[in-house]
Scaffold this motif. Structure first.
Motif, PDB file in Angstrom:
ATOM      1  N   LEU B 102       0.832  -1.186   0.000  1.00  0.00           N
ATOM      2  CA  LEU B 102       0.000   0.000   0.000  1.00  0.00           C
ATOM      3  C   LEU B 102       0.866   1.235   0.000  1.00  0.00           C
ATOM      4  O   LEU B 102       1.798   1.338   0.784  1.00  0.00           O
ATOM      5  CB  LEU B 102      -0.817   0.017   1.286  1.00  0.00           C
ATOM      6  CG  LEU B 102      -2.304   0.036   1.096  1.00  0.00           C
ATOM      7  CD1 LEU B 102      -2.830  -1.349   1.082  1.00  0.00           C
ATOM      8  CD2 LEU B 102      -2.958   0.802   2.203  1.00  0.00           C
ATOM      9  N   THR B 104       0.784   5.193   0.722  1.00  0.00           N
ATOM     10  CA  THR B 104      -0.127   6.107   1.410  1.00  0.00           C
ATOM     11  C   THR B 104       0.469   7.496   1.555  1.00  0.00           C
ATOM     12  O   THR B 104       1.677   7.673   1.617  1.00  0.00           O
ATOM     13  CB  THR B 104      -0.425   5.611   2.837  1.00  0.00           C
ATOM     14  OG1 THR B 104       0.755   5.764   3.623  1.00  0.00           O
ATOM     15  CG2 THR B 104      -0.838   4.166   2.860  1.00  0.00           C
ATOM     16  N   ASN B 105      -0.447   8.463   1.594  1.00  0.00           N
ATOM     17  CA  ASN B 105      -0.011   9.785   2.031  1.00  0.00           C
ATOM     18  C   ASN B 105      -1.044  10.240   3.050  1.00  0.00           C
ATOM     19  O   ASN B 105      -1.857   9.444   3.501  1.00  0.00           O
ATOM     20  CB  ASN B 105       0.152  10.756   0.861  1.00  0.00           C
ATOM     21  CG  ASN B 105      -1.165  11.124   0.220  1.00  0.00           C
ATOM     22  OD1 ASN B 105      -2.216  10.612   0.570  1.00  0.00           O
ATOM     23  ND2 ASN B 105      -1.099  12.027  -0.744  1.00  0.00           N
ATOM     24  N   ARG B 144      15.824   6.733  -0.868  1.00  0.00           N
ATOM     25  CA  ARG B 144      14.450   7.149  -0.592  1.00  0.00           C
ATOM     26  C   ARG B 144      13.699   7.611  -1.840  1.00  0.00           C
ATOM     27  O   ARG B 144      12.557   8.047  -1.756  1.00  0.00           O
ATOM     28  CB  ARG B 144      14.429   8.256   0.457  1.00  0.00           C
ATOM     29  CG  ARG B 144      13.703   7.763   1.689  1.00  0.00           C
ATOM     30  CD  ARG B 144      13.306   8.898   2.567  1.00  0.00           C
ATOM     31  NE  ARG B 144      14.444   9.315   3.375  1.00  0.00           N
ATOM     32  CZ  ARG B 144      15.010   8.530   4.239  1.00  0.00           C
ATOM     33  NH1 ARG B 144      14.575   7.322   4.451  1.00  0.00           N
ATOM     34  NH2 ARG B 144      16.048   8.959   4.918  1.00  0.00           N
ATOM     35  N   LYS B 163       6.174  13.374   0.088  1.00  0.00           N
ATOM     36  CA  LYS B 163       6.580  12.196   0.852  1.00  0.00           C
ATOM     37  C   LYS B 163       5.445  11.198   0.827  1.00  0.00           C
ATOM     38  O   LYS B 163       4.280  11.555   0.956  1.00  0.00           O
ATOM     39  CB  LYS B 163       6.850  12.621   2.293  1.00  0.00           C
ATOM     40  CG  LYS B 163       7.281  11.498   3.194  1.00  0.00           C
ATOM     41  CD  LYS B 163       7.664  12.089   4.534  1.00  0.00           C
ATOM     42  CE  LYS B 163       7.922  11.014   5.540  1.00  0.00           C
ATOM     43  NZ  LYS B 163       8.178  11.576   6.869  1.00  0.00           N
ATOM     44  N   VAL B 165       4.408   7.017   2.178  1.00  0.00           N
ATOM     45  CA  VAL B 165       4.827   5.903   3.007  1.00  0.00           C
ATOM     46  C   VAL B 165       4.340   4.625   2.351  1.00  0.00           C
ATOM     47  O   VAL B 165       3.186   4.533   1.961  1.00  0.00           O
ATOM     48  CB  VAL B 165       4.234   6.032   4.422  1.00  0.00           C
ATOM     49  CG1 VAL B 165       4.497   4.766   5.221  1.00  0.00           C
ATOM     50  CG2 VAL B 165       4.828   7.237   5.116  1.00  0.00           C
ATOM     51  N   MET B 167       3.759   0.517   2.632  1.00  0.00           N
ATOM     52  CA  MET B 167       3.638  -0.576   3.603  1.00  0.00           C
ATOM     53  C   MET B 167       3.510  -1.891   2.884  1.00  0.00           C
ATOM     54  O   MET B 167       2.710  -2.007   1.965  1.00  0.00           O
ATOM     55  CB  MET B 167       2.331  -0.422   4.360  1.00  0.00           C
ATOM     56  CG  MET B 167       2.318   0.600   5.411  1.00  0.00           C
ATOM     57  SD  MET B 167       0.855   0.299   6.399  1.00  0.00           S
ATOM     58  CE  MET B 167      -0.085   1.700   5.974  1.00  0.00           C
ATOM     59  N   GLN B 169       4.457  -6.462   3.457  1.00  0.00           N
ATOM     60  CA  GLN B 169       4.827  -7.492   4.412  1.00  0.00           C
ATOM     61  C   GLN B 169       6.159  -8.071   4.004  1.00  0.00           C
ATOM     62  O   GLN B 169       6.401  -8.279   2.820  1.00  0.00           O
ATOM     63  CB  GLN B 169       3.785  -8.606   4.404  1.00  0.00           C
ATOM     64  CG  GLN B 169       2.493  -8.175   5.024  1.00  0.00           C
ATOM     65  CD  GLN B 169       1.571  -9.351   5.217  1.00  0.00           C
ATOM     66  OE1 GLN B 169       1.647 -10.324   4.494  1.00  0.00           O
ATOM     67  NE2 GLN B 169       0.707  -9.261   6.197  1.00  0.00           N
ATOM     68  N   LYS B 175       4.931  -6.573   9.159  1.00  0.00           N
ATOM     69  CA  LYS B 175       4.761  -5.347   8.388  1.00  0.00           C
ATOM     70  C   LYS B 175       6.100  -4.664   8.175  1.00  0.00           C
ATOM     71  O   LYS B 175       6.909  -4.569   9.091  1.00  0.00           O
ATOM     72  CB  LYS B 175       3.823  -4.388   9.125  1.00  0.00           C
ATOM     73  CG  LYS B 175       3.348  -3.267   8.216  1.00  0.00           C
ATOM     74  CD  LYS B 175       2.492  -2.255   8.954  1.00  0.00           C
ATOM     75  CE  LYS B 175       1.109  -2.789   9.243  1.00  0.00           C
ATOM     76  NZ  LYS B 175       0.215  -1.704   9.682  1.00  0.00           N
ATOM     77  N   VAL B 177       7.489  -1.034   6.785  1.00  0.00           N
ATOM     78  CA  VAL B 177       7.026   0.298   6.425  1.00  0.00           C
ATOM     79  C   VAL B 177       8.223   1.159   6.105  1.00  0.00           C
ATOM     80  O   VAL B 177       9.242   1.064   6.769  1.00  0.00           O
ATOM     81  CB  VAL B 177       6.267   0.958   7.603  1.00  0.00           C
ATOM     82  CG1 VAL B 177       5.550   2.193   7.134  1.00  0.00           C
ATOM     83  CG2 VAL B 177       5.324  -0.019   8.236  1.00  0.00           C
ATOM     84  N   ASN B 178       8.107   1.993   5.107  1.00  0.00           N
ATOM     85  CA  ASN B 178       9.220   2.862   4.774  1.00  0.00           C
ATOM     86  C   ASN B 178       8.729   4.164   4.163  1.00  0.00           C
ATOM     87  O   ASN B 178       7.729   4.178   3.459  1.00  0.00           O
ATOM     88  CB  ASN B 178      10.140   2.154   3.773  1.00  0.00           C
ATOM     89  CG  ASN B 178      11.583   2.566   3.980  1.00  0.00           C
ATOM     90  OD1 ASN B 178      11.924   3.187   4.972  1.00  0.00           O
ATOM     91  ND2 ASN B 178      12.429   2.238   3.020  1.00  0.00           N
ATOM     92  N   ALA B 179       9.439   5.229   4.443  1.00  0.00           N
ATOM     93  CA  ALA B 179       9.070   6.527   3.875  1.00  0.00           C
ATOM     94  C   ALA B 179       9.882   6.755   2.615  1.00  0.00           C
ATOM     95  O   ALA B 179      11.059   6.454   2.550  1.00  0.00           O
ATOM     96  CB  ALA B 179       9.354   7.630   4.881  1.00  0.00           C
TER      97      ALA B 179
END
Lengths: 424, 406, 260
Positions: B102, B104-105, B144, B163, B165, B167, B169, B175, B177-179
């Motif tokens: 996913l 996301t912002n 990044r 920016k 993010v 997500m 697995q 999980k 997660v990374n920006a």
């Protein structure tokens, strides 16, 4: 007077005339047929999409299309039904509630009645995105053909509230068959998660990728109950008796509904990919027509020129006898025009014949059936018998041929009688 | 034959124009479809791919990412890479790691497939580096950086510099997660592509899911792929360990391959139609040409030429004219096709919709040499058959009638 | 000479101290706030969530019970939520261990793992996201903090702190502005902005009372920006902190029993 002379002239050399006329006729015939085939193919594609499921016109709450969220629902379909009441151009309308969700397989081991062990922690293995669509089975049967495309089992019905119908590709991905239990996940009206078991009653194959891979059909009332929708629906789909009514009926409906509340869309709006393909293919088709015309017209021009040159002596004689060059030119022009006219008539007949035969007996490409299945294209090609291709091709060829006739006409007129007579 | 250039000209002209028409229209149709295919190949498929044999690499229907999983990475990737680097048939290759997750912002979230690539190598294999419409392509030492499609950028309301993010697995189902920062926006002619595929540096993705050094696929471009694909596949496969699989693009998305088969059918229908139009033109021209010379032929007979000789003369002359016609037609056809193969025909004025169709609005023609063969052969045969009847008539002429002919 | 040096150095240090102190102060307040909101090992409480949306005819009331255990070195974070009202949702239970979530719906009468894509949806239709409830990010570690001002509200001194997420932090907000009580770091209000600087939502904290041995805001109201008539109110009816929770609570069996 000149006309009679022209007419007699052309028939003096029967063979040449027949050849010219045949050239025009076959050329025109092919042009007409190619367009007829193209249009036929498109109509079929459109028909397939519209009549299988999409419908001609769709009415939904403003902003629903493109967002598909619970924010934009119609309180009930009544206003729409009223707006189209008694319109003879409409075959029927069906209310639908479509929500995005997930479907996953839940097996019951028949013998022991126990759930299969790993279902408790079922991962994403047998879960797939789904478009859960609540429909009124009877209304759907009246206006769409999807209910007839069941490959296994049967279509859903109102007295089987927990029975669903899914596409063959989805069934394959999930590994389910008739009678298997599936779990449908989605959000209810209040946007909380809901899940419920259903049973697969029917598996269909429509040829449309979306329908076969993502759609899950459920009786409308079940969806409304399970998602607490009351009588709300997302769309009302309308199918017309003939696609020529598309614009008038759309406008009529728009006039009867509040534009701040409802949105009325034509299939070109909500199924743009088909429209795009048709335009794309049309461009190709016209390109091809252009090329064909060049070939055909060139052929006509060729023969007209040749004919004139062959008759050099004859023209020389006429000029020597005092006929004015302009009359010679006019004569030649009229001759060409007559031949073209006859050719055009036959050309239309030929084109009509070819198109008609092809509209009854399709070009069958089923050998490569598998390829077509993926795209949902019927492997049998039909041509359409419609006035449009005839009119346009005829006009084009006729006018071009006439213009082309001017050249030989002028050549004929410019002969010097002495040289002409001496010509062999 | 050259005594009457006008007459010959007519026959040659008919053949030339007919052939041109045939070559042009067939090349057009073929070109359109080839472009579709090429866009896909250069967009993400490559000519051949390498995976772990257990990896579900084959798509179903037109689904791009049937099953993306982190299990079944390529075993012993260094060895595999060494083998393909040293193989001269491999023009370029690029390693990848793909995950579903996913993006996301602050306000929205969307499911996407994130592909970790080596920017330099990827640029040699696919068009993605050339499809940037905003910002720039991935930078190798910027973990990044993330590259997203225009459709997705619009839906999420992000710009270059935003920016996001991501997500997903990792291999243990935990999980990850990374920006990321949007370094660039790309646009291809397929909205599906633009909305679902997102790119970042291979190293960054490997770190995020804790799979350093591992990759799930390698995409390759093969020199002269049209002819040698099967041979190269067999060759490479034989050098790999049994748990590594080398497959061709048509095995990855068979649907496209079958679609090409469709194209051939439609091209054939085009051929038949142009042929009919052309045939009449040629037949007309030849018939007229011969009949025009009836007098001449009559005189020949009167002078003692045998009927059979007259017959042969006529036929041969027709054939020679045809040859010239074929040459001219082929030259004309090839000439125009070649020109438009380079510069294309721009349809943008007629329809902006073409852009969405994965073909783009400029169509480049593409010819198969076999078209020339078909064209020439049918033109020749038509000319031949058209000359038979008049030739026979000429042969059986009574000289008297002929001379009297006007 | 040396004395000047020392004086200069001291002066410099003294000048630094306020800014460092200011940052320290911001961090200190944030730490306090975080402690108030999250600083417990475990909790058990009953809650009422009231959701209002402009398009609904009336507000929706959801009552639930929840057990929470914070992450430890050996075990991931765990929580168990059981819905009691309304009737249509009663009996639904959710178990979350680490990053995985399972649900039990009475109709379905079986446990199903919730797919990740569904987890990001607004929780139970409210204006909170799963991420809010799960708190992936740390308000202390993932942001830089700065006091930008103070004002008085209801006789209390309130500090306004600007939190900017660090570039590598998995936080999608562009900026968060937290207003806390100067005296004890009690949160009063939080405003969330996207990275274009537009405000997306505001969270207010009210009804500060003692419950379960701590002084906490017992009423939280989340208002999304640009959607008049929409809001979610979360009320803590009762809560106990640092209770010993039977590990069996966070189990499939418990889930299967429907939380009974």
């Amino acid at each position: 007077m000149l006309l009679k002379l022209a007419w007699r002239n052309i028939w003096r050399n029967t063979r040449r005339t027949i050849l010219t006329i045949a050239g025009v006729a076959f050329g025109l015939g092919i042009c007409i047929y190619s367009r007829a085939l193209g249009v036929g193919f498109h109509n079929q594609m459109i028909r397939d999409a519209i009549h299988v499921f999409a419908g001609h016109i769709q009415v939904n709450a403003l902003h629903w299309h493109g967002n598909w969220t619970m924010e934009y629902l119609m309180d009930n379909p009544d206003a729409v039904f009223n707006a189209i009441k008694d319109d003879p151009r409409i075959i029927g309308a069906a209310p639908r509630a479509t929500v995005p969700g997930l479907i996953s397989r839940k097996l019951i081991k028949a013998a022991t009645g126990q759930e299969s062990m790993n279902d408790d922690e079922s991962g994403e293995e047998n879960t797939s995105t789904a478009l859960i669509t609540g429909v009124d089975p009877e209304a759907e049967k009246k206006i769409t053909s999807l209910p007839t495309k069941m490959r296994k089992g049967r279509y859903i019905s109102a007295d089987d509230p927990m029975g669903v119908a899914i596409g063959a590709d989805l069934a394959k991905t999930l590994g389910v068959d008739i009678g298997d239990r599936v779990l449908l996940w989605t959000q209810n009206y209040y946007e909380s998660l809901e899940a419920k078991y259903f049973f697969v009653r029917g598996i269909y194959k429509s040829g449309s990728f979306d329908l076969d891979t993502f759609y899950v059909f459920v009786p409308l009332q079940t969806v409304q109950q399970f998602l607490q929708l009351d009588r709300m629906v997302t769309t009302v789909t309308i199918v017309l008796k003939d696609s020529e009514y598309l614009d008038p009926v759309t406008n009529s409906i728009k006039g009867n509904l509040d534009p701040k509340v409802y949105e009325v869309l034509k299939w070109t709006d909500f199924k743009p990919e088909i429209w795009q393909y048709v335009v794309f293919d049309d461009i190709g088709g016209y390109m091809f027509l252009g090329i064909l015309m060049i070939v055909v017209v060139f052929g006509i021009l060729n023969t007209q020129l040749m004919a004139v040159f062959e008759r050099t002596r004859e023209f020389g004689a006429m000029l020597a006898l005092g006929t004015r060059p302009s009359r010679v030119a006019l004569l030649v022009f009229i001759e060409c025009a007559m031949m073209t006219a006859v050719g055009v008539v036959f050309g239309n007949l030929l084109g009509l014949l070819a198109a008609y035969i092809n509209s009854r007996a399709p070009i069958d490409l089923s050998r490569d059936a598998a390829a077509y299945e993926v795209f949902g294209i019927d492997p049998r090609l039909y041509a359409a018998v419609l006035p449009f291709p005839f009119v346009i091709c005829t006009c084009l060829i006729f006018s071009i041929a006439l213009v082309m006739s001017l050249w030989p006409a002028f050549r004929a007129a410019r002969y010097k009688p002495v040289d002409a007579l001496r010509h062999v | 034959m050259w005594r009457n250039p006008r007459r010959s000209g007519v026959v040659i002209g008919a053949m030339a124009v007919g052939l041109w028409g045939m070559l042009f229209s067939m090349s057009f149709g073929n070109g359109m479809m080839n472009q579709l295919l090429d866009n896909m190949i250069k967009g993400f498929l490559g000519h051949m791919q390498i995976h772990n044999r257990k990896f579900p690499a084959r798509a179903e229907g037109m689904n791009l990412g049937a099953r993306i999983t982190l299990e079944y990475t390529i075993p012993d990737p260094e060895r595999v890479q060494k083998i393909i680097s040293s193989d001269p048939s491999v023009k370029a290759w690029a390693p990848r790691l793909k995950v579903m997750g996913l993006i996301t912002n602050a306000e929205k979230a969307r499911g996407v497939i994130l592909t970790g690539v080596n920017p330099a190598q990827e640029a040699k294999v696919t068009y993605i580096s050339k499809s940037i419409v905003a910002g720039q392509y991935l930078r190798p030492d910027h973990p990044r950086d993330i590259l997203i499609g225009k459709w997705l950028a619009d839906k999420l309301r992000v710009d270059v510099g935003s920016k996001v993010v991501f997500m997903t697995q990792n291999i243990n189902k935990q999980k990850a997660v990374n920006a990321f920062n949007v370094v660039g926006v790309y646009k291809t002619s397929s909205n599906d592509f633009d909305s679902g595929l997102v790119y970042t540096n291979l190293g960054a993705l490997q770190d995020m899911v804790g799979m350093n050094g591992e990759i799930t696929e390698i995409v390759m471009l093969i020199t002269n792929y049209e002819e040698r694909l099967d041979a190269v596949q067999r060759n490479l496969q034989s050098k790999m360990s049994p748990d590594v699989e080398v497959i061709r693009w048509m095995e990855v998305i068979p649907a496209i391959y079958r679609m090409l088969g469709l194209v051939d059918v439609f091209t054939f229908i085009t051929f038949v139609m142009v042929f009919i139009a052309m045939a009449f033109g040629i037949a007309n021209a030849v018939l007229m040409a011969v009949f025009e010379r009836i007098r001449e032929l009559g005189i020949m007979k009167a002078l003692g030429t045998k009927p059979s000789e007259v017959f042969i003369t006529v036929v041969i002359e027709s054939l020679s004219l045809s040859m010239v016609g074929i040459l001219v037609g082929t030259a004309l056809g090839c000439g125009t096709v070649l020109y438009f193969s380079r510069y294309g025909i721009n349809f943008a004025k007629f329809s902006t919709l073409l852009d969405v169709m994965a073909v783009g609005s400029v169509v480049y023609l593409k010819m198969k040499p076999i078209y020339i063969l078909w064209g020439a052969l049918t033109a020749l045969l038509t000319a031949l058959f058209s000359s038979l009847w008049p030739a026979m008539r000429a042969a059986r002429l009574l000289p008297v009638d002929a001379i009297r002919h006007v | 000479m040396r004395r000047y040096l020392i004086a200069a150095l001291t002066l410099m240090l003294l000048m630094l101290i306020p800014s460092v102190a200011a940052e320290d102060r911001a961090l200190e307040l944030i730490r306090k706030m975080d402690y108030i909101m999250r600083g417990v090992e475990s909790s058990f409480g009953t809650f009422t969530m009231t959701i209002e949306k402009q398009r609904w005819k009336k507000p929706r009331l959801i009552k639930m019970k929840s057990w929470d255990k914070r992450e430890t070195e050996k075990e991931p974070a765990k929580s168990f939520i059981l819905i009691a009202e309304p009737v249509s949702e009663a009996g639904k239970a959710f178990l979350k261990i680490g990053n995985e979530m399972w649900s039990y719906f009475p109709d379905v009468n079986a446990i199903t793992k919730i797919p990740p894509s569904m987890m990001f949806q607004d929780w139970m239709g409210s204006d909170f996201t799963n991420d809010d409830l799960v708190r992936e990010s740390s308000v202390i570690n993932d942001y830089t903090h700065r006091i930008t001002g103070t004002h008085k509200e209801a006789g209390q001194l309130i500090d306004v702190i600007e939190l900017i997420p660090k570039p590598e932090a998995p936080v999608t907000w562009g900026k968060v502005i937290a207003e806390v009580r100067d005296s004890d770091g009690m949160p009063v209000r939080q405003e969330y902005f996207n990275d274009k600087g537009e405000k997306v939502r505001t969270m207010s904290f009210l009804d500060i009372r003692q419950m379960g041995g701590k002084i906490i805001p017992t009423k939280w109201i989340m208002k999304p920006e640009g959607k008049p008539g929409d809001q979610t109110m979360f009320v803590i009816d009762s809560i106990e902190f640092n209770v010993k929770i039977n590990p069996k609570i966070f189990s499939m069996a418990h889930l299967r029993q429907g939380g009974m």
